[in-house]
Design a protein around this motif. Structure first.
Motif, PDB file in Angstrom:
ATOM      1  N   UNK A  15       1.029  -1.053  -0.147  1.00  0.00           N
ATOM      2  CA  UNK A  15       0.290   0.513   0.106  1.00  0.00           C
ATOM      3  C   UNK A  15       0.796   1.385   0.250  1.00  0.00           C
ATOM      4  N   UNK A  16       1.138   2.033  -1.099  1.00  0.00           N
ATOM      5  CA  UNK A  16       2.155   2.738  -1.662  1.00  0.00           C
ATOM      6  C   UNK A  16       1.519   4.588  -0.520  1.00  0.00           C
ATOM      7  N   UNK A  17       0.420   4.086  -0.271  1.00  0.00           N
ATOM      8  CA  UNK A  17      -0.249   5.223   0.266  1.00  0.00           C
ATOM      9  C   UNK A  17      -0.397   4.995   1.369  1.00  0.00           C
ATOM     10  N   UNK A  28       7.750   3.461 -12.523  1.00  0.00           N
ATOM     11  CA  UNK A  28       6.255   3.378 -13.130  1.00  0.00           C
ATOM     12  C   UNK A  28       6.036   1.649 -13.162  1.00  0.00           C
ATOM     13  N   UNK A  29       7.013   0.868 -12.019  1.00  0.00           N
ATOM     14  CA  UNK A  29       6.242   0.109 -11.338  1.00  0.00           C
ATOM     15  C   UNK A  29       5.509  -0.077 -10.598  1.00  0.00           C
ATOM     16  N   UNK A  32       2.310   1.344 -12.004  1.00  0.00           N
ATOM     17  CA  UNK A  32       1.657   0.176 -12.777  1.00  0.00           C
ATOM     18  C   UNK A  32       0.740  -0.331 -11.739  1.00  0.00           C
ATOM     19  N   UNK A  33       1.074  -0.964 -10.590  1.00  0.00           N
ATOM     20  CA  UNK A  33       0.543  -1.235  -9.791  1.00  0.00           C
ATOM     21  C   UNK A  33      -0.263  -0.592  -8.642  1.00  0.00           C
ATOM     22  N   UNK A  34      -0.544   0.924  -8.448  1.00  0.00           N
ATOM     23  CA  UNK A  34      -1.586   1.251  -8.124  1.00  0.00           C
ATOM     24  C   UNK A  34      -2.427   1.936  -9.190  1.00  0.00           C
ATOM     25  N   UNK A  35      -2.460   1.290 -10.756  1.00  0.00           N
ATOM     26  CA  UNK A  35      -3.906   1.248 -12.138  1.00  0.00           C
ATOM     27  C   UNK A  35      -4.094   0.048 -11.346  1.00  0.00           C
ATOM     28  N   UNK A  36      -3.366  -0.622 -11.595  1.00  0.00           N
ATOM     29  CA  UNK A  36      -4.088  -2.373 -11.267  1.00  0.00           C
ATOM     30  C   UNK A  36      -5.487  -2.822 -10.219  1.00  0.00           C
ATOM     31  N   UNK A  37      -4.647  -2.126  -9.582  1.00  0.00           N
ATOM     32  CA  UNK A  37      -5.713  -2.139  -7.824  1.00  0.00           C
ATOM     33  C   UNK A  37      -6.770  -1.247  -8.138  1.00  0.00           C
TER      34      UNK A  37
END
Length: 47
Positions: A15-17, A28-29, A32-37
């Motif tokens: 969880x990047x937040x 970029x990776x 990509x994870x944020x967009x996928x989630x």
């Protein structure tokens, strides 16, 4: 299916937040994870 994926994402992916990641400085990776989630969460909610 998407509800199961959303639960797995919550358990397995970071969880990047909670880490305090600044989106403008994300790699970029990480983007990509944020967009996928976000995609899986939207589908799980039925929109």
């Amino acid at each position: 299916m998407y509800k199961l994926l959303a639960k797995l994402n919550k358990l397995l992916l970071p969880s990047f937040t909670k880490q305090g990641l600044d989106i403008s400085k994300a790699k970029k990776w990480q983007m990509a994870i944020i967009g996928y989630r976000a995609y899986v969460t939207k589908k799980a909610l039925g929109n």
